[in-house]
Each structure stands twice: as C-alpha cells, then as structure tokens.
Design a protein around this motif. Structure first.
Motif, PDB file in Angstrom:
ATOM      1  N   UNK A   1       0.844  -1.205   0.000  1.00 18.11           N
ATOM      2  CA  UNK A   1       0.000   0.000   0.000  1.00 18.11           C
ATOM      3  C   UNK A   1       0.874   1.248   0.000  1.00 18.11           C
ATOM      4  N   UNK A   2       1.915   1.240   0.829  1.00 24.15           N
ATOM      5  CA  UNK A   2       2.827   2.388   0.891  1.00 24.15           C
ATOM      6  C   UNK A   2       3.498   2.634  -0.460  1.00 24.15           C
ATOM      7  N   UNK A   3       4.013   1.573  -1.086  1.00 19.08           N
ATOM      8  CA  UNK A   3       4.713   1.724  -2.366  1.00 19.08           C
ATOM      9  C   UNK A   3       3.769   2.202  -3.462  1.00 19.08           C
ATOM     10  N   UNK A   4       2.610   1.545  -3.573  1.00 19.47           N
ATOM     11  CA  UNK A   4       1.682   1.900  -4.652  1.00 19.47           C
ATOM     12  C   UNK A   4       1.107   3.296  -4.461  1.00 19.47           C
ATOM     13  N   UNK A   5       0.873   3.677  -3.198  1.00 19.94           N
ATOM     14  CA  UNK A   5       0.372   5.035  -2.948  1.00 19.94           C
ATOM     15  C   UNK A   5       1.408   6.065  -3.362  1.00 19.94           C
ATOM     16  N   UNK A   6       2.674   5.801  -3.061  1.00 14.96           N
ATOM     17  CA  UNK A   6       3.736   6.734  -3.446  1.00 14.96           C
ATOM     18  C   UNK A   6       3.847   6.880  -4.952  1.00 14.96           C
ATOM     19  N   UNK A   7       3.867   5.732  -5.644  1.00 11.98           N
ATOM     20  CA  UNK A   7       3.956   5.801  -7.107  1.00 11.98           C
ATOM     21  C   UNK A   7       2.693   6.373  -7.720  1.00 11.98           C
ATOM     22  N   UNK A   8       1.548   6.093  -7.096  1.00 12.73           N
ATOM     23  CA  UNK A   8       0.301   6.687  -7.592  1.00 12.73           C
ATOM     24  C   UNK A   8       0.313   8.197  -7.460  1.00 12.73           C
ATOM     25  N   UNK A   9       0.826   8.682  -6.319  1.00 15.14           N
ATOM     26  CA  UNK A   9       0.910  10.128  -6.134  1.00 15.14           C
ATOM     27  C   UNK A   9       1.822  10.780  -7.153  1.00 15.14           C
ATOM     28  N   UNK A  10       2.958  10.147  -7.429  1.00 13.86           N
ATOM     29  CA  UNK A  10       3.881  10.687  -8.440  1.00 13.86           C
ATOM     30  C   UNK A  10       3.217  10.714  -9.811  1.00 13.86           C
ATOM     31  N   UNK A  11       2.500   9.634 -10.121  1.00 13.02           N
ATOM     32  CA  UNK A  11       1.841   9.551 -11.431  1.00 13.02           C
ATOM     33  C   UNK A  11       0.774  10.636 -11.579  1.00 13.02           C
ATOM     34  N   UNK A  12      -0.033  10.826 -10.533  1.00 14.31           N
ATOM     35  CA  UNK A  12      -1.083  11.851 -10.579  1.00 14.31           C
ATOM     36  C   UNK A  12      -0.453  13.240 -10.702  1.00 14.31           C
ATOM     37  N   UNK A  13       0.631  13.464  -9.980  1.00 13.25           N
ATOM     38  CA  UNK A  13       1.323  14.755 -10.052  1.00 13.25           C
ATOM     39  C   UNK A  13       1.772  15.064 -11.477  1.00 13.25           C
ATOM     40  N   UNK A  14       2.424  14.093 -12.106  1.00  9.78           N
ATOM     41  CA  UNK A  14       2.949  14.331 -13.450  1.00  9.78           C
ATOM     42  C   UNK A  14       1.833  14.461 -14.478  1.00  9.78           C
ATOM     43  N   UNK A  15       0.763  13.661 -14.339  1.00 15.47           N
ATOM     44  CA  UNK A  15      -0.352  13.733 -15.278  1.00 15.47           C
ATOM     45  C   UNK A  15      -1.081  15.074 -15.164  1.00 15.47           C
ATOM     46  N   UNK A  16      -1.342  15.473 -13.936  1.00 16.10           N
ATOM     47  CA  UNK A  16      -2.053  16.735 -13.733  1.00 16.10           C
ATOM     48  C   UNK A  16      -1.252  17.917 -14.282  1.00 16.10           C
ATOM     49  N   UNK A  17       0.053  17.900 -14.049  1.00 17.15           N
ATOM     50  CA  UNK A  17       0.890  18.988 -14.565  1.00 17.15           C
ATOM     51  C   UNK A  17       0.851  19.023 -16.086  1.00 17.15           C
ATOM     52  N   UNK A  18       0.869  17.841 -16.721  1.00 15.09           N
ATOM     53  CA  UNK A  18       0.810  17.780 -18.194  1.00 15.09           C
ATOM     54  C   UNK A  18      -0.537  18.277 -18.704  1.00 15.09           C
ATOM     55  N   UNK A  19      -1.619  17.834 -18.020  1.00 16.97           N
ATOM     56  CA  UNK A  19      -2.948  18.253 -18.461  1.00 16.97           C
ATOM     57  C   UNK A  19      -3.175  19.745 -18.276  1.00 16.97           C
ATOM     58  N   UNK A  20      -2.527  20.331 -17.268  1.00 16.51           N
ATOM     59  CA  UNK A  20      -2.664  21.766 -17.028  1.00 16.51           C
ATOM     60  C   UNK A  20      -1.701  22.596 -17.872  1.00 16.51           C
ATOM     61  N   UNK A  21      -0.875  21.915 -18.657  1.00 16.37           N
ATOM     62  CA  UNK A  21       0.066  22.618 -19.511  1.00 16.37           C
ATOM     63  C   UNK A  21       1.216  23.236 -18.757  1.00 16.37           C
ATOM     64  N   UNK A  22       1.532  22.691 -17.600  1.00 13.17           N
ATOM     65  CA  UNK A  22       2.624  23.216 -16.783  1.00 13.17           C
ATOM     66  C   UNK A  22       3.946  22.579 -17.186  1.00 13.17           C
ATOM     67  N   UNK A  23       5.052  23.203 -16.866  1.00 13.61           N
ATOM     68  CA  UNK A  23       6.348  22.527 -17.026  1.00 13.61           C
ATOM     69  C   UNK A  23       6.400  21.285 -16.118  1.00 13.61           C
ATOM     70  N   UNK A  24       7.311  20.385 -16.420  1.00 10.67           N
ATOM     71  CA  UNK A  24       7.438  19.192 -15.578  1.00 10.67           C
ATOM     72  C   UNK A  24       7.786  19.593 -14.145  1.00 10.67           C
ATOM     73  N   UNK A  25       6.961  19.187 -13.151  1.00  8.95           N
ATOM     74  CA  UNK A  25       7.300  19.527 -11.756  1.00  8.95           C
ATOM     75  C   UNK A  25       8.581  18.832 -11.300  1.00  8.95           C
TER      76      UNK A  25
END
Length: 555
Positions: free
Chosen positions: A349-373
């Motif tokens: 749960x800890x590992x998947x939550x961490x990777x899920x958070x990273x994935x959501x962060x990068x996807x949201x930034x791309x969808x918002x047209x932001x530079x890579x966080x």
C-alpha cells in the motif's frame, strides 16, 4: 524533447522498482525470526500460507506433551514385577547405568521402572537372546519378541492384544478405564509360547504419564483466540486422549470431541483427517514424525516435521521442521506468518500510494500545460530513497500485538482488497495535491529550477514521513509508546538529511538540476511533508472514536 521527458517521467513514476526486493526481504526476515523460534523453513511459500492456517493437526506425545514418559502405575499391583519383566523383554531402547538413554521414551520409562525392581534389559539379552521380532507399527499396534527360552513377549494396545489372549485377569476392562481416565497412557503386556501371536496370556497393564507442556496450554488458548482449531491425533486410548485434551484446554466444558480428538489413529486415518478438513475449505497444517506420516504431511497445506524425533523421509516431505518438537513453536510460527503477510500488505500500500501520487502529479501537470514539476532523474531518486529504503524498513516491523486476536484471513482473499486500494487512491491523491499545490505556489514566486527543488524536497518529505502512518494501525506510534522500528527511524533521518544536503553539494546539485534552498524554504518543505501523515493519522483517530462510540451501549 519535452514530450519525451514527460513520457519517461510518467513511466518512472508508475513503476514501484523496489517491490520484488521488498517481498523477498519480508520473507527472508520472517524465515530468520522463525529460526530463532525453533522452526526451520524448507519451502518459502509455506511462510505466507502458515499465516492463513485455520486448523493445526498435531501429534500428542512430545508435541503437546513433554515427551518424558514415567511409569505411574502397574496393574495388577501384586504382579508388578512380572509385568515389568515382560515389558523389559520386549524393548529396543537402551538405558545405560549412567547418562541418557537412547530410544523410544515409552520404552525408556518401562526400562527405568523395571530397573527399580531389579530387572535389567542387558541381563535379559544375555540370558535369553532374542531369536526374532515383529516391530511395532501403527496398524498392528503391538510389538513382539521371541527369545531363546521359547517365550514370546508382547506389548501394545489392550484392544490389539485381547483378541490374541486366552487367559485374561479379571477386571482388566475396569482397570483400563481407571488408568485412561486419569490421563495415563496404557500399555498391555502379554506372553506366549512359540513364534505365533496367539494363545497369549495377558500379564497386566502399565500406566505411563506424559504431562502436558506448560507452554502448550497457553499455545492452545492463543490458537483458539486466533480462530485456529487444534486437532489432537494420538495412538492412545480414547479415554486417555480425552483426559489430556481437557487438561490442555483443547476441549472445554460441554464441547464435543468429534473432529478435534482422534485416538488410536493410523497413518491412513491421518491422511483422511487432513483430506476431510481440506474438503471443508480449511487451511490445514499437519505435524508428523514417522515414515508413515509422510503422505499426510504432503497432503496438508503445510507439512511440519519433528526435528528431534522425525524420520528423514518425513522431513523431506515437510515444509517446516520443528527443532524442539513443541506445539507452542507452531503457534508462534503462525503468528509470525500473519505478521509477514501484514508487513507485505502495508508495504505494498505504501509503495503503490507513493507511485500513484507521483503519477497523478505528473499527469495533472501535463494536463494543465505546466512545465514538468519533477525531472525523470528526480523521480528515480524519489523511488530509490522513499520506495526502497523506507519500504525495506517497513517489512522489518515487529508483529502487531493484536495479530493473534484476529480471525484467519480467507484463502481466497486478495492481498489488496477494496480497503487497501481505497487507501492507495486516497493517499496518492493526498501526496499529489500537496506537491502540486507546492509547485503551483512556488512557480509564481521563484524560478523554475528553484520551484522544482522545493517540490522535489516536499515530495520526498511527504513519502518518508508517511511511512510512519503506513506502519501505524492507529495513532502515531510515539503517541502510544511503541515507536519500535529503529531501522525506519534511521532511514527517515538519513533520507531527510540527504535530501536537504543534495542541493547544497555543487556536483550533485548540477547533476540533479537543483538549486540551494534557504532555511525558510527547507522548513516549509518539511512542514508540508507533515500534511499527509497528519491527515492519515487524524482520520484513524476519528475512525477509532466512531468505532468506540458504536461499541458503547446507547452510544
């Protein structure tokens, strides 16, 4: 180029690189702990299966009892010398004048009682050498030895000897019931002429005591609390088996012994007992020591061989070996198996939550047209220091104190159910919101590289500190006084120190495209890193309060 970097960053964020290592280490740590608890693991998958065990089928002698036999009573009393003389003439054990004996504990007890009455097996062998013998086995339930004086000496279960006897002392049935009702193991001894086991004379009975292990009583109780049935299988008389089962607490007042106590059991019956429990959907652990026990051990989900008294064939057929032949060690191994499973599950749960958070962060930034966080190299570092090291420390957690007060998990239960996936989703979103919010706020106030550095530090802080919420079943461990995972403490301290120092070292800062942060921004990053762990622990506190309120009458 930016698109390629984004794709690489998403791929890195999605994969929990430390997962295989974590599972392997969890099993290895469990195996090491089991060795300290007198359990040798021959097949690694048995460690996880043992935690799901719902039935333990166990021998009595030496496992539930001390295995140190002592003759307590001889019947009839007036023929005690002859009874013990016949018994000593039908033994294979060796009892020297000094030092420990070698052989079956029952035979050693018979020889010790015979010696007390002046009968030595060495004298019997010298004066009346054996001509032939038929060894004991679980089907015949008797042993016989023909000696040079033409006498056949026989010992075994009374039921096996009575049909062969033409002379029987009066009151033998009542004597058997009396001895067996006092939890004594009863052996009958007989003698005859010639090599054939017929027309024998029943000489008498011997009552032997084999006290229950003190720790076995507590282990049976712990197994019952954990929802694990203890099934006792013995070659003793049914009355003896019932009396010992009650002493052990295996049978409580008013409980039926059916299915839980098996007396006069043969190897074939042991196999049928295992198959019967499996047919009911139970996860069965089976103990054994003799060659004939090997089929039952192979049939069970977990085969457990005796390390002291077990035959080599039985050990080869087993998944686990008890080095002390003690039932309490089996229950301790069940506890350890459950702890291993829990550690693997919470670490996943800890590992998947961490990777899920990273994935959501990068996807949201791309969808918002932001530079890579974060750059791909940043995510690799995050996965190394937060997925790897804290996860490895998590699987070394001590077994939860309440793990044996929970029912066994169902065999078909997935490791990650709806509750766990919900935790992965909620925790991942929480991490992503904190880090994305940090990136949006910092972009308006500082250059891109500095914003990335701050976001990078916040993400590492979130995941490292969240490891303490991942291991906590309730409030934070320092609040309940059980902050006992020293490896995790060390990993968290070292990781945070490395993260703070990373932008300060010119060579590393250039390699990771980072810039130094001032003290205020470092404090801000660490403070923001406390948000996910605080939210998770407050949620547990609220749920605990709701649970208590629901459990309180009129609450």
């Amino acid at each position: 180029m930016a698109l390629l970097l984004a794709a690489v960053a998403l791929a890195v964020a999605a994969v929990p690189e430390g997962l295989p290592t974590v599972v392997t280490l969890a099993l290895a740590v469990g195996v090491q702990r089991m060795v300290k608890g007198h359990v040798l693991v021959r097949r690694m998958q048995a460690v996880e299966t043992l935690g799901a065990a719902t039935v333990i089928c166990t021998d009595k002698t030496g496992t539930l009892t001390l295995g140190v036999m002592e003759v307590r009573e001889v019947w009839p009393p007036e023929a005690a010398h002859r009874v013990l003389e016949v018994a000593a003439a039908c033994c294979d054990a060796e009892l020297p004048v000094q030092g420990p004996g070698a052989g079956d504990p029952t035979e050693l007890a018979l020889l010790a009682a015979a010696r007390a009455r002046g009968v030595e097996r060495a004298d019997v062998e010298r004066e009346r050498p054996r001509v032939s013998e038929q060894p004991f086995d679980s089907d015949r339930r008797r042993m016989s030895v023909l000696r040079a004086d033409g006498v056949l000496y026989v010992k075994g279960a009374l039921e096996a000897l009575l049909p062969l006897c033409w002379q029987v002392p009066p009151g033998v049935t009542e004597a058997l019931a009396s001895l067996a009702g006092r939890a004594l193991r009863v052996l009958a001894v007989a003698e005859g002429r010639g090599p054939d086991e017929r027309d024998l004379t029943l000489v008498g009975l011997v009552g032997l005591a084999d006290p229950p292990r003190p720790e076995a009583v507590e282990a049976v109780r712990a197994a019952r609390e954990a929802g694990v049935r203890t099934v006792m299988i013995t070659g003793d008389h049914p009355a003896t088996a019932l009396a010992i089962a009650k002493e052990l607490g295996l049978l409580r007042e008013g409980e039926s012994p059916e299915g839980l106590v098996h007396a006069r059991a043969t190897a074939e019956q042991k196999l049928q007992i295992v198959r019967g429990w499996k047919a009911r959907g139970e996860v069965v652990a089976m103990t054994g020591d003799g060659v004939n026990d090997a089929p039952a051990l192979r049939e069970a989900h977990i085969g457990i061989a005796m390390g002291r008294t077990g035959a080599e064939v039985t050990r080869e057929a087993s998944d686990l070996i008890l080095t002390d032949d003690n039932f309490a060690s089996i229950v301790a191994a069940v506890r350890e198996g459950r702890g291993i499973y829990e550690n693997i599950r919470k670490t996943l749960v800890y590992l998947l939550a961490g990777n899920g958070g990273e994935l959501v962060l990068m996807l949201c930034a791309s969808l918002l047209g932001l530079p890579l966080p974060l750059l791909p190299l940043h995510l690799l570092w995050v996965n190394l220091v937060t997925d790897g090291l804290p996860a490895l420390a998590l699987v070394m957690d001590p077994v939860p104190p309440d793990v044996m007060r929970r029912p066994p998990r169902r065999p078909d239960e997935p490791m990650l159910g709806a509750r766990e996936w919900g935790a992965v989703l909620a925790t991942g979103l929480l991490d992503a919101c904190v880090t994305l919010g940090t990136f949006l706020w910092s972009m308006e106030r500082m250059p891109l590289e500095e914003a990335r550095t701050l976001t990078f530090t916040v993400l590492v802080s979130c995941q490292v500190l969240r490891a303490f919420a991942a291991r906590s079943g309730g409030l934070l461990h320092w609040e309940v006084g059980s902050f006992n995972n020293r490896p995790l403490l060390a990993v968290a301290a070292v990781t945070l120190a490395l993260q703070v120092a990373l932008p300060e070292v010119p060579l590393l800062a250039a390699f990771f495209s980072l810039v130094p942060l001032d003290a205020a921004h470092v404090a801000l990053a660490l403070g923001l890193g406390l948000i996910p762990v605080s939210v998770l622990e407050l949620r547990k506190l609220v749920l605990r309060g709701v649970g208590r309120a629901m459990a309180t009458p009129n609450g």
